[in-house]
Design a protein around this motif. Sequence first.
Motif, PDB file in Angstrom:
ATOM      1  N   LEU A  81       0.943  -1.332   0.359  1.00  0.00           N
ATOM      2  CA  LEU A  81       0.462   0.303  -0.425  1.00  0.00           C
ATOM      3  C   LEU A  81       1.082   1.309  -0.154  1.00  0.00           C
ATOM      4  O   LEU A  81       0.241   2.117  -0.283  1.00  0.00           O
TER       5      LEU A  81
ATOM      6  N   ALA B 106       2.219   2.102  -2.403  1.00  0.00           N
ATOM      7  CA  ALA B 106       3.063   2.998  -3.666  1.00  0.00           C
ATOM      8  C   ALA B 106       1.852   4.563  -3.591  1.00  0.00           C
ATOM      9  O   ALA B 106       1.083   4.765  -4.606  1.00  0.00           O
ATOM     10  N   ARG B 107       0.754   3.901  -2.976  1.00  0.00           N
ATOM     11  CA  ARG B 107      -0.762   4.968  -2.893  1.00  0.00           C
ATOM     12  C   ARG B 107      -0.765   5.954  -2.977  1.00  0.00           C
ATOM     13  O   ARG B 107       0.678   5.988  -1.495  1.00  0.00           O
ATOM     14  N   THR B 108      -1.182   7.161  -3.128  1.00  0.00           N
ATOM     15  CA  THR B 108      -1.243   8.382  -2.454  1.00  0.00           C
ATOM     16  C   THR B 108      -1.510   8.512  -1.059  1.00  0.00           C
ATOM     17  O   THR B 108      -1.465  10.171  -0.059  1.00  0.00           O
ATOM     18  N   ARG B 109      -2.705   7.974  -1.227  1.00  0.00           N
ATOM     19  CA  ARG B 109      -3.872   8.406  -0.163  1.00  0.00           C
ATOM     20  C   ARG B 109      -4.756   6.918   0.506  1.00  0.00           C
ATOM     21  O   ARG B 109      -4.927   6.128  -0.931  1.00  0.00           O
ATOM     22  N   LEU B 110      -5.295   6.547   1.228  1.00  0.00           N
ATOM     23  CA  LEU B 110      -5.414   5.272   1.758  1.00  0.00           C
ATOM     24  C   LEU B 110      -7.293   5.365   2.329  1.00  0.00           C
ATOM     25  O   LEU B 110      -7.285   6.327   2.512  1.00  0.00           O
TER      26      LEU B 110
ATOM     27  N   GLU C 218      -9.127  -0.298   2.456  1.00  0.00           N
ATOM     28  CA  GLU C 218      -8.454  -0.653   2.070  1.00  0.00           C
ATOM     29  C   GLU C 218      -6.902  -1.075   3.685  1.00  0.00           C
ATOM     30  O   GLU C 218      -6.208  -1.599   3.120  1.00  0.00           O
TER      31      GLU C 218
ATOM     32  N   ARG D 150       0.510   7.947   4.720  1.00  0.00           N
ATOM     33  CA  ARG D 150      -0.367   8.164   3.604  1.00  0.00           C
ATOM     34  C   ARG D 150      -2.085   8.424   4.106  1.00  0.00           C
ATOM     35  O   ARG D 150      -2.057   7.959   5.328  1.00  0.00           O
TER      36      ARG D 150
END
Length: 301
Positions: free
Chosen positions: A179, A181-185, A189, A260
Motif C-alpha cells: 500500500l 505505492a498509493r498516495t492516499r488510502l 483498503e 499516507r
Amino acid sequence: MHLHQLQILRELGALGSVTAVAEALHVSPSAVSQQLAALQRGVATPLTRRQGRTLVLTAAGEVLAEAGATALDAMAAARNAVDRFEASPAGIVTVSGFLSAAQALFGPLIRELGGGDAPTVRFTDEDVAQSEFPGLTARYDLVLAHRMEHSPPWPRSGIRVVPLAAEPLDVALSPTHALAARTRLAPEEVVGERWVTSRAGYSPDDVLRAIAAVTNRPVDVVHRINDYGVAASVIAAGDVVGMLPRYTSVVADATGVVRRPLTGVSTNRMIDLLARPENLRRRSVRLVAEALERVMATLTA
C-alpha cells in the motif's frame, strides 16, 4: 470583620462624619451606617458614639481604626506584590506535554524563548488519556493536550484553551508494503491489515475504532504501544501498519516509515494549551504560551 468595614471606620475617624465618608467612598450614607453596624456586631466594646449630630470614634474605635489601617496597608502591599509578579517576564513557568508534542516542541521552545529576561521553563512529560488532561492544570501552568476533532470539547469551567494546531494522523507503513505505492488510502483498503495502535483513550485507537465503524469490520490489533518511536520501529519491520501524527512524531521519522493520508474518516487531533485563568494573568506564562504558538506554527508550516 472585613477590610472594607475597617476602611469605613478609619475614614470616619479621619473625615469626621458619615456623610463625608459616603462621599469619599462613592456610596450612600445608609450603606456606611449599615457597614458600621455590621462591624459593631462583631465587637463587644462600642466603636462609635454620638457627639452632637455627628458620629465619632470611641477610644476602642480609634485603636481598631489604627489596626485596620495597618491591615489595609498590608493588603495593598500584597496586591502590589502580586501585580509585580504577574507583570514580570521572568519567573518559573511549568509546562507538561504529552510525549510526541514534548519531543517536537520542548527543544524549539527553549531556543524560541532565548535568554535575558525570558521565563525559566520547567518541563514534564505527561502522556494521559484525553479525559485526564484538564486535571493536569492544577499541577502545571501550561498543559499541552490533545483530543480528536469529533470528541467532546474541553471543559469551559475553570479552564482556558489556546488552540495550537489540527494535526492529522496518517497511515504509517513500511516502504516495502504494497500500500506504500498509493498516495492516499481509504478505510476499506486498510481495515484488513494487522495493526499496532495505542491503548484505548488515545488518538490512534480512536481512529481505528472509526475505521471499524465505517467498514463494519473488526480491526486486528496486534500490538498496543503508546510511544510513536517504538511503534514506528515495529511498523518499519513490515509486519504491521499503524497511525502516526503528521507533525509531531519526530522520533518516528528516523525509522524510514512512509505516511499516507486516510480518507473517509476524521483523523485530525486537536493540539491545545490548557491553563487555569489565573495562571494566564502572569506575563511570564503568556510569553511561554505565545512562544509555543510560534513554534507550532513553524512546525506545521
